[in-house]
Design a protein around this motif. Structure first.
Motif, PDB file in Angstrom:
ATOM      1  N   ALA A 128      -1.844 -42.462 -11.832  1.00 52.25           N
ATOM      2  CA  ALA A 128      -1.156 -43.757 -11.689  1.00 52.25           C
ATOM      3  C   ALA A 128      -1.959 -44.773 -10.890  1.00 52.25           C
ATOM      4  O   ALA A 128      -1.404 -45.687 -10.288  1.00 52.25           O
ATOM      5  N   GLN A 129      -3.274 -44.643 -10.884  1.00 57.33           N
ATOM      6  CA  GLN A 129      -4.131 -45.626 -10.232  1.00 57.33           C
ATOM      7  C   GLN A 129      -5.536 -45.535 -10.813  1.00 57.33           C
ATOM      8  O   GLN A 129      -5.893 -44.533 -11.450  1.00 57.33           O
ATOM      9  N   LEU A 130      -6.317 -46.589 -10.614  1.00 61.56           N
ATOM     10  CA  LEU A 130      -7.695 -46.556 -11.108  1.00 61.56           C
ATOM     11  C   LEU A 130      -8.476 -45.490 -10.354  1.00 61.56           C
ATOM     12  O   LEU A 130      -8.365 -45.381  -9.128  1.00 61.56           O
ATOM     13  N   PRO A 131      -9.258 -44.723 -11.053  1.00 61.75           N
ATOM     14  CA  PRO A 131      -9.994 -43.638 -10.397  1.00 61.75           C
ATOM     15  C   PRO A 131     -11.148 -44.167  -9.553  1.00 61.75           C
ATOM     16  O   PRO A 131     -11.586 -45.310  -9.702  1.00 61.75           O
ATOM     17  N   LYS A 132     -11.654 -43.327  -8.673  1.00 61.60           N
ATOM     18  CA  LYS A 132     -12.837 -43.655  -7.890  1.00 61.60           C
ATOM     19  C   LYS A 132     -14.082 -43.400  -8.739  1.00 61.60           C
ATOM     20  O   LYS A 132     -14.238 -42.329  -9.315  1.00 61.60           O
ATOM     21  N   LEU A 133     -14.945 -44.405  -8.802  1.00 60.06           N
ATOM     22  CA  LEU A 133     -16.170 -44.258  -9.581  1.00 60.06           C
ATOM     23  C   LEU A 133     -17.326 -43.774  -8.710  1.00 60.06           C
ATOM     24  O   LEU A 133     -17.338 -43.985  -7.498  1.00 60.06           O
ATOM     25  N   VAL A 134     -18.276 -43.163  -9.364  1.00 64.23           N
ATOM     26  CA  VAL A 134     -19.506 -42.741  -8.692  1.00 64.23           C
ATOM     27  C   VAL A 134     -20.435 -43.948  -8.619  1.00 64.23           C
ATOM     28  O   VAL A 134     -20.714 -44.593  -9.629  1.00 64.23           O
ATOM     29  N   GLU A 135     -20.895 -44.285  -7.405  1.00 66.85           N
ATOM     30  CA  GLU A 135     -21.832 -45.391  -7.244  1.00 66.85           C
ATOM     31  C   GLU A 135     -23.182 -44.988  -7.843  1.00 66.85           C
ATOM     32  O   GLU A 135     -23.710 -43.921  -7.530  1.00 66.85           O
ATOM     33  N   MET A 136     -23.725 -45.841  -8.692  1.00 68.80           N
ATOM     34  CA  MET A 136     -25.000 -45.514  -9.330  1.00 68.80           C
ATOM     35  C   MET A 136     -25.759 -46.782  -9.670  1.00 68.80           C
ATOM     36  O   MET A 136     -25.210 -47.892  -9.626  1.00 68.80           O
ATOM     37  N   GLU A 137     -27.023 -46.608 -10.010  1.00 67.73           N
ATOM     38  CA  GLU A 137     -27.851 -47.726 -10.430  1.00 67.73           C
ATOM     39  C   GLU A 137     -27.518 -48.097 -11.872  1.00 67.73           C
ATOM     40  O   GLU A 137     -27.159 -47.236 -12.681  1.00 67.73           O
ATOM     41  N   ALA A 138     -27.644 -49.377 -12.178  1.00 62.96           N
ATOM     42  CA  ALA A 138     -27.405 -49.833 -13.545  1.00 62.96           C
ATOM     43  C   ALA A 138     -28.519 -49.338 -14.461  1.00 62.96           C
ATOM     44  O   ALA A 138     -29.655 -49.089 -14.025  1.00 62.96           O
ATOM     45  N   TRP A 139     -28.200 -49.169 -15.718  1.00 53.52           N
ATOM     46  CA  TRP A 139     -29.191 -48.755 -16.721  1.00 53.52           C
ATOM     47  C   TRP A 139     -30.326 -49.776 -16.759  1.00 53.52           C
ATOM     48  O   TRP A 139     -30.102 -50.989 -16.763  1.00 53.52           O
ATOM     49  N   ASP A 140     -31.559 -49.263 -16.822  1.00 52.12           N
ATOM     50  CA  ASP A 140     -32.730 -50.140 -16.800  1.00 52.12           C
ATOM     51  C   ASP A 140     -33.121 -50.664 -18.171  1.00 52.12           C
ATOM     52  O   ASP A 140     -34.108 -51.396 -18.315  1.00 52.12           O
ATOM     53  N   GLY A 141     -32.341 -50.305 -19.198  1.00 56.04           N
ATOM     54  CA  GLY A 141     -32.626 -50.809 -20.543  1.00 56.04           C
ATOM     55  C   GLY A 141     -33.672 -50.007 -21.301  1.00 56.04           C
ATOM     56  O   GLY A 141     -33.993 -50.336 -22.444  1.00 56.04           O
ATOM     57  N   LYS A 142     -34.186 -48.953 -20.682  1.00 57.69           N
ATOM     58  CA  LYS A 142     -35.246 -48.165 -21.310  1.00 57.69           C
ATOM     59  C   LYS A 142     -34.683 -46.930 -22.005  1.00 57.69           C
ATOM     60  O   LYS A 142     -33.542 -46.537 -21.778  1.00 57.69           O
ATOM     61  N   ASP A 143     -35.534 -46.335 -22.840  1.00 57.81           N
ATOM     62  CA  ASP A 143     -35.167 -45.071 -23.469  1.00 57.81           C
ATOM     63  C   ASP A 143     -35.046 -43.993 -22.415  1.00 57.81           C
ATOM     64  O   ASP A 143     -35.656 -44.071 -21.334  1.00 57.81           O
ATOM     65  N   GLY A 144     -34.285 -42.970 -22.746  1.00 62.75           N
ATOM     66  CA  GLY A 144     -34.190 -41.838 -21.850  1.00 62.75           C
ATOM     67  C   GLY A 144     -35.307 -40.839 -22.117  1.00 62.75           C
ATOM     68  O   GLY A 144     -35.911 -40.828 -23.191  1.00 62.75           O
ATOM     69  N   ALA A 145     -35.625 -40.045 -21.151  1.00 57.97           N
ATOM     70  CA  ALA A 145     -36.689 -39.032 -21.291  1.00 57.97           C
ATOM     71  C   ALA A 145     -36.263 -37.786 -20.541  1.00 57.97           C
ATOM     72  O   ALA A 145     -35.659 -37.855 -19.465  1.00 57.97           O
ATOM     73  N   LEU A 146     -36.579 -36.653 -21.125  1.00 55.04           N
ATOM     74  CA  LEU A 146     -36.299 -35.396 -20.449  1.00 55.04           C
ATOM     75  C   LEU A 146     -37.167 -35.278 -19.219  1.00 55.04           C
ATOM     76  O   LEU A 146     -38.327 -35.734 -19.209  1.00 55.04           O
ATOM     77  N   PRO A 147     -36.674 -34.692 -18.158  1.00 48.24           N
ATOM     78  CA  PRO A 147     -37.508 -34.521 -16.952  1.00 48.24           C
ATOM     79  C   PRO A 147     -38.685 -33.618 -17.267  1.00 48.24           C
ATOM     80  O   PRO A 147     -38.566 -32.627 -17.998  1.00 48.24           O
ATOM     81  N   GLU A 148     -39.833 -34.005 -16.756  1.00 47.26           N
ATOM     82  CA  GLU A 148     -41.039 -33.209 -17.002  1.00 47.26           C
ATOM     83  C   GLU A 148     -40.963 -31.905 -16.232  1.00 47.26           C
ATOM     84  O   GLU A 148     -40.543 -31.863 -15.082  1.00 47.26           O
ATOM     85  N   GLU A 149     -41.393 -30.822 -16.913  1.00 43.02           N
ATOM     86  CA  GLU A 149     -41.420 -29.523 -16.244  1.00 43.02           C
ATOM     87  C   GLU A 149     -42.603 -29.481 -15.296  1.00 43.02           C
ATOM     88  O   GLU A 149     -43.706 -29.919 -15.624  1.00 43.02           O
ATOM     89  N   GLU A 150     -42.359 -28.976 -14.141  1.00 40.54           N
ATOM     90  CA  GLU A 150     -43.415 -28.917 -13.130  1.00 40.54           C
ATOM     91  C   GLU A 150     -44.385 -27.784 -13.463  1.00 40.54           C
ATOM     92  O   GLU A 150     -43.992 -26.658 -13.713  1.00 40.54           O
ATOM     93  N   ASP A 151     -45.693 -28.132 -13.514  1.00 42.32           N
ATOM     94  CA  ASP A 151     -46.726 -27.119 -13.751  1.00 42.32           C
ATOM     95  C   ASP A 151     -46.927 -26.303 -12.490  1.00 42.32           C
ATOM     96  O   ASP A 151     -47.038 -26.837 -11.385  1.00 42.32           O
ATOM     97  N   ILE A 152     -46.959 -25.018 -12.666  1.00 42.62           N
ATOM     98  CA  ILE A 152     -47.158 -24.123 -11.514  1.00 42.62           C
ATOM     99  C   ILE A 152     -48.598 -23.609 -11.544  1.00 42.62           C
ATOM    100  O   ILE A 152     -49.053 -22.996 -12.522  1.00 42.62           O
ATOM    101  N   ASP A 153     -49.343 -23.888 -10.487  1.00 40.57           N
ATOM    102  CA  ASP A 153     -50.743 -23.448 -10.381  1.00 40.57           C
ATOM    103  C   ASP A 153     -50.771 -22.089  -9.703  1.00 40.57           C
ATOM    104  O   ASP A 153     -50.391 -21.950  -8.543  1.00 40.57           O
ATOM    105  N   LEU A 154     -51.194 -21.108 -10.457  1.00 42.40           N
ATOM    106  CA  LEU A 154     -51.233 -19.737  -9.914  1.00 42.40           C
ATOM    107  C   LEU A 154     -52.625 -19.350  -9.441  1.00 42.40           C
ATOM    108  O   LEU A 154     -52.854 -18.198  -9.072  1.00 42.40           O
ATOM    109  N   SER A 155     -53.548 -20.314  -9.407  1.00 48.56           N
ATOM    110  CA  SER A 155     -54.947 -19.962  -9.076  1.00 48.56           C
ATOM    111  C   SER A 155     -55.105 -19.484  -7.645  1.00 48.56           C
ATOM    112  O   SER A 155     -55.998 -18.717  -7.327  1.00 48.56           O
ATOM    113  N   ASP A 156     -54.237 -19.988  -6.753  1.00 45.29           N
ATOM    114  CA  ASP A 156     -54.365 -19.597  -5.343  1.00 45.29           C
ATOM    115  C   ASP A 156     -53.461 -18.442  -4.972  1.00 45.29           C
ATOM    116  O   ASP A 156     -53.381 -18.075  -3.810  1.00 45.29           O
ATOM    117  N   VAL A 157     -52.772 -17.900  -5.942  1.00 43.80           N
ATOM    118  CA  VAL A 157     -51.842 -16.818  -5.638  1.00 43.80           C
ATOM    119  C   VAL A 157     -52.576 -15.488  -5.735  1.00 43.80           C
ATOM    120  O   VAL A 157     -53.228 -15.181  -6.735  1.00 43.80           O
TER     121      VAL A 157
END
Length: 435
Positions: free
Chosen positions: A395-424
């Protein structure tokens, strides 16, 4: 027979009143008028009469019938203008019978010029009472005070009517981007006095859309002369250099309807705002009679071209329905989950759309196609008051999550972080398994 009864009543009781003490018509005099009528919160219908007046005598049965019908809703009174000439003069009474309605602004009673039947008087009184209730609902207080010899709309005090003069007209009206309806009036003009309370109500109802002003043309003659004002009241519409004569009716509802239509023609399409905070949600929904809320697919499911096509479609529809003064907003799927739950969105997939009335906390959900034709059909039903509605969850307007406005760009999947095993350093371990 009625005339004979009146004649004998006058002989027996003098020229004191047409209405007996047992009548629902209250006898008003200078002793009780200010207290009972002007200073009260009640709507009053008041007849100024002369006992010898034939028209007044013929009105008696209809007026008493109206008083009986309005009992408990609107007060009905009578002033013997022969006995109380000062009271009649105070309200500019020149003929009999004269009926005035004291509604929201007791300083500016309305003249009743309708048929002299009980039904016509009752209908008019109820309309004034309704206008008073609506005005008070929007926060306007009743105005008490002195008699009805004041000028037209003055814009003073808490009024939403802006007082215009020769010195401020150009700055406030001509150099403004706002739309204006300006009344050119004369203080002595009876029609201006009748218009004044309607003008006040319309100014309050149109606040934020069209500004209403009033200019005393007998004092500020420069502007009146510039715009060819020759009669009173004269009403003109001003917007960015354009000047147009007002050709609508003289009631508050007529003025509001005319100005709203004019505003709809001149205003740009409403902005379809991204709902990124409660401030934006309040602006979109609380400040409009209805807000249209769209939940668009996630940017990874519908890239920038796809999303912009949806927003452009909503903008076109907003332009089509801009006369309704609705708010328009959108959010990304799952970004505002509380909003989706409040509007029961989610079970039908994305995109989705709902029309929300924030005052009543009711909404209607689009069940048809999320297309221009499908949404248009849905909104057309909403505009006509059709369609099934449901209460907003919580019976009331819900609370919204504060966020940044869309930048107008395409979306992209987050890049997977490369793990360097050379020093292990891996310890040698026996690959043999003991049995």
């Amino acid at each position: 027979m009625h005339r004979l009864a009146v004649f004998f009543s006058l002989l027996l009781g003098g020229a004191s009143a047409l209405y007996s003490s047992s009548s629902e018509v209250v006898d008003l005099t200078p002793a009780n008028f200010q207290r009972d009528v002007v200073n009260s919160d009640e709507v009053w219908v008041v007849e100024f009469y002369a006992p010898w007046c034939g028209h007044c005598q013929r009105l008696v049965p209809e007026y008493q019938k109206a008083a009986q019908a309005l009992k408990g809703v609107v007060k009905v009174g009578g002033v013997n203008a022969d006995d109380h000439k000062s009271l009649a003069q105070q309200f500019g009474i020149n003929g009999f019978p004269t009926i005035k309605i004291f509604g929201l602004d007791k300083k500016k009673p309305q003249d009743y010029n309708g048929q002299r039947t009980a039904k016509a008087i009752v209908d008019f009184a109820l309309n004034v009472a309704k206008e008073k209730v609506n005005a008070q609902l929007s926060g306007k207080k009743s105005g008490g005070g002195g008699g009805g010899s004041g000028s037209g709309s003055s814009g003073s005090g808490s009024s939403d009517v802006i007082e215009l003069t020769d010195s401020n007209f150009e700055k406030l009206v001509l150099k403004s981007d706002d739309m204006w309806l300006v009344e050119f009036f004369a203080p002595w003009c009876g029609h201006c006095k009748n218009l004044a309370p309607q003008w006040e109500i319309a100014a309050s109802d149109l606040k934020g859309k069209v500004k209403l002003g009033a200019l005393d043309a007998t004092v500020h003659s420069v502007m009146a002369s510039r715009y060819g004002v020759q009669g009173y009241p004269t009403i003109k519409f001003f917007h960015k250099g354009d000047v147009e004569d007002y050709d609508g009716g003289r009631t508050a509802s007529d003025i509001v309807a005319w100005a709203t239509d004019k505003a709809a023609v001149n205003i740009p399409p409403p902005e379809v705002k991204q709902l990124i905070s409660n401030a934006v949600l309040d602006e979109t929904c609380k400040e409009h009679p209805i807000c249209v809320v769209a939940i668009l697919p996630h940017i990874l499911d519908c890239q920038s071209k796809c999303r912009n096509n949806y927003i452009q479609m909503l903008t076109r529809l907003g332009d089509k329905y801009k006369q309704k003064m609705w708010g328009w907003g959108w959010a990304e799927a799952m970004a505002q989950s509380d909003l989706e739950q409040a509007l029961d969105i989610g079970g039908f997939g994305y995109p989705a759309l709902a029309a929300l009335n924030a005052k009543k906390m009711q909404f209607a959900l689009l069940k048809g196609s999320f297309s221009e034709d499908g949404i248009n059909e849905f909104l057309r039903d909403i505009s006509y008051g059709r369609g099934r509605t449901a209460p907003v969850r919580g019976a009331q307007l819900p609370k919204l999550v504060e966020m940044e406005a869309w930048d107008g760009k395409d979306g992209a999947l987050p890049e997977e972080e490369d793990i360097d095993l050379s020093d292990v350093e891996l310890d040698d371990f026996d690959t043999k398994t003991e049995l």
